[in-house]
Write a protein that holds these residues in place. Structure first.
Motif, PDB file in Angstrom:
ATOM      1  N   MET A 180      44.913  50.529  34.320  1.00  0.00           N
ATOM      2  CA  MET A 180      44.655  51.792  34.993  1.00  0.00           C
ATOM      3  C   MET A 180      45.945  52.559  35.268  1.00  0.00           C
ATOM      4  O   MET A 180      45.945  53.782  35.354  1.00  0.00           O
ATOM      5  N   SER A 181      47.055  51.830  35.396  1.00  0.00           N
ATOM      6  CA  SER A 181      48.343  52.477  35.608  1.00  0.00           C
ATOM      7  C   SER A 181      48.921  52.989  34.299  1.00  0.00           C
ATOM      8  O   SER A 181      49.369  54.124  34.194  1.00  0.00           O
ATOM      9  N   GLU A 187      41.995  41.003  37.283  1.00  0.00           N
ATOM     10  CA  GLU A 187      42.369  42.128  38.139  1.00  0.00           C
ATOM     11  C   GLU A 187      43.787  42.609  37.831  1.00  0.00           C
ATOM     12  O   GLU A 187      44.086  43.808  37.934  1.00  0.00           O
ATOM     13  N   GLU A 188      44.639  41.701  37.429  1.00  0.00           N
ATOM     14  CA  GLU A 188      46.002  42.090  37.065  1.00  0.00           C
ATOM     15  C   GLU A 188      45.987  42.984  35.821  1.00  0.00           C
ATOM     16  O   GLU A 188      46.677  44.018  35.772  1.00  0.00           O
ATOM     17  N   TYR A 189      45.185  42.592  34.812  1.00  0.00           N
ATOM     18  CA  TYR A 189      45.060  43.429  33.624  1.00  0.00           C
ATOM     19  C   TYR A 189      44.510  44.810  33.994  1.00  0.00           C
ATOM     20  O   TYR A 189      44.975  45.835  33.498  1.00  0.00           O
ATOM     21  N   GLU A 190      43.475  44.821  34.848  1.00  0.00           N
ATOM     22  CA  GLU A 190      42.876  46.094  35.226  1.00  0.00           C
ATOM     23  C   GLU A 190      43.891  46.985  35.930  1.00  0.00           C
ATOM     24  O   GLU A 190      43.987  48.192  35.637  1.00  0.00           O
ATOM     25  N   ASP A 191      44.637  46.408  36.849  1.00  0.00           N
ATOM     26  CA  ASP A 191      45.623  47.204  37.582  1.00  0.00           C
ATOM     27  C   ASP A 191      46.650  47.795  36.630  1.00  0.00           C
ATOM     28  O   ASP A 191      47.009  48.982  36.730  1.00  0.00           O
ATOM     29  N   LYS A 192      47.115  46.997  35.692  1.00  0.00           N
ATOM     30  CA  LYS A 192      48.103  47.484  34.735  1.00  0.00           C
ATOM     31  C   LYS A 192      47.488  48.502  33.774  1.00  0.00           C
ATOM     32  O   LYS A 192      48.138  49.501  33.418  1.00  0.00           O
ATOM     33  N   ARG A 247      52.767  56.298  35.243  1.00  0.00           N
ATOM     34  CA  ARG A 247      51.642  55.882  36.070  1.00  0.00           C
ATOM     35  C   ARG A 247      50.660  57.042  36.212  1.00  0.00           C
ATOM     36  O   ARG A 247      51.039  58.146  36.575  1.00  0.00           O
ATOM     37  N   ASP A 290      46.595  58.462  37.517  1.00  0.00           N
ATOM     38  CA  ASP A 290      45.570  58.249  38.534  1.00  0.00           C
ATOM     39  C   ASP A 290      44.441  57.428  37.954  1.00  0.00           C
ATOM     40  O   ASP A 290      44.213  57.395  36.749  1.00  0.00           O
ATOM     41  N   ARG A 291      43.674  56.789  38.831  1.00  0.00           N
ATOM     42  CA  ARG A 291      42.544  55.990  38.391  1.00  0.00           C
ATOM     43  C   ARG A 291      41.288  56.410  39.130  1.00  0.00           C
ATOM     44  O   ARG A 291      41.337  56.934  40.244  1.00  0.00           O
ATOM     45  N   TRP A 312      35.466  49.438  32.468  1.00  0.00           N
ATOM     46  CA  TRP A 312      35.768  48.011  32.560  1.00  0.00           C
ATOM     47  C   TRP A 312      36.414  47.618  31.239  1.00  0.00           C
ATOM     48  O   TRP A 312      35.833  47.820  30.183  1.00  0.00           O
TER      49      TRP A 312
END
Length: 258
Positions: free
Chosen positions: A227-228, A220-225, A252, A254-255, A211
């Motif tokens: 993890m990418s 969620e936008e920060y997390e998506d970016k 990019r 994997d997460r 986290w």
């Protein structure tokens, strides 16, 4: 002389030179001293020095932007956390540490059992609780070398077994005895309690680990970016002059979560 005072002095010299050189024109008449002429647009207009203030602004040293604060909440035996630390977090910090403030919080999905002798339960059992406490003590006792030690541990096949050799490799001045004493004593419990408090205080509450928060915020936008490509996100969030490393193309990855 401090920078603001130096800039003000240079401003006075610069403006006085401009008007002394242009002797065919009278010096501006306004109610502000020369050191204040470029303080605001309104003052510059009143004193008729807009052009000179714009020229000065172009050469004035820029203030450094605040680094991006990145906090990672994790647990030491979580496969997703280990992958994120070794593939993204540590490589990003290695290349962008000049524009990052980093906080590691080894606790994750653990639970604190409050009693006369505070204990903890962890998602991946007692070995993870022990490993979390080792890493908390390393963070407390080893300074900047702690990140290298934790990366060394998390990238090893045996995370706990790697702790002592990783410590000897990256912080030889810190004895294993001091880490072991911390883990087995009151200091280790206090460090883990502090990590528990920090983790429970997350808003929104964490749903999994790793986290990651940025400047104290989770989205969620920060997390998506992140993890990418954490590297690309840190470059994007930094508001100062981008370091040369930020010109590379994002990759990019994997997460995984626990």
């Amino acid at each position: 002389m401090k920078l603001p005072a130096l800039v003000a002095a240079l401003l006075v010299v610069f403006l006085c030179y401009v008007w002394s050189a242009a002797s065919s024109h009278p010096q501006p008449s306004c109610r502000y001293p020369p050191s204040q002429w470029c303080r605001s647009l309104e003052i510059a207009v009143e004193c008729k020095v807009q052009k000179q203030c714009m020229e000065l602004s172009a050469v004035r040293p820029k203030e450094a932007a605040a680094p991006v604060s990145v906090a990672l909440y994790y647990e030491c035996l979580c496969p997703g956390c280990r992958s994120f630390i070794t593939q993204q977090f540590f490589p990003t910090w290695s290349m962008l540490q000049d524009i990052m403030n980093v906080t590691l919080v080894p606790y994750g999905n653990a639970k604190e059992l409050v009693s006369d002798n505070t204990t903890f339960t962890c998602q991946h059992g007692e070995p993870e609780c022990h490993g979390n406490m080792i890493e908390a003590c390393i963070l407390h006792l080893c300074g900047p070398a702690a990140f290298h030690i934790i990366y060394c541990m998390e990238s090893a096949a045996d995370v706990l077994g790697a702790a002592q050799p990783c410590l000897q490799m990256h912080a030889p001045a810190v004895s294993w005895v001091s880490i072991d004493t911390c883990v087995k004593g009151d200091l280790g419990r206090r460090l883990m309690h502090a990590n528990a408090v920090m983790t429970r205080a997350l808003s929104p509450p964490h749903k999994h680990v790793p986290w990651v928060t940025f400047n104290g915020e989770f989205t969620e936008e920060y997390e998506d970016k992140a993890m990418s490509s954490l590297f690309h996100l840190v470059c994007q969030l930094y508001e100062g002059v981008k370091p040369p490393a930020c010109t590379g193309a994002p990759v990019r990855l994997d997460r995984a979560f626990c």
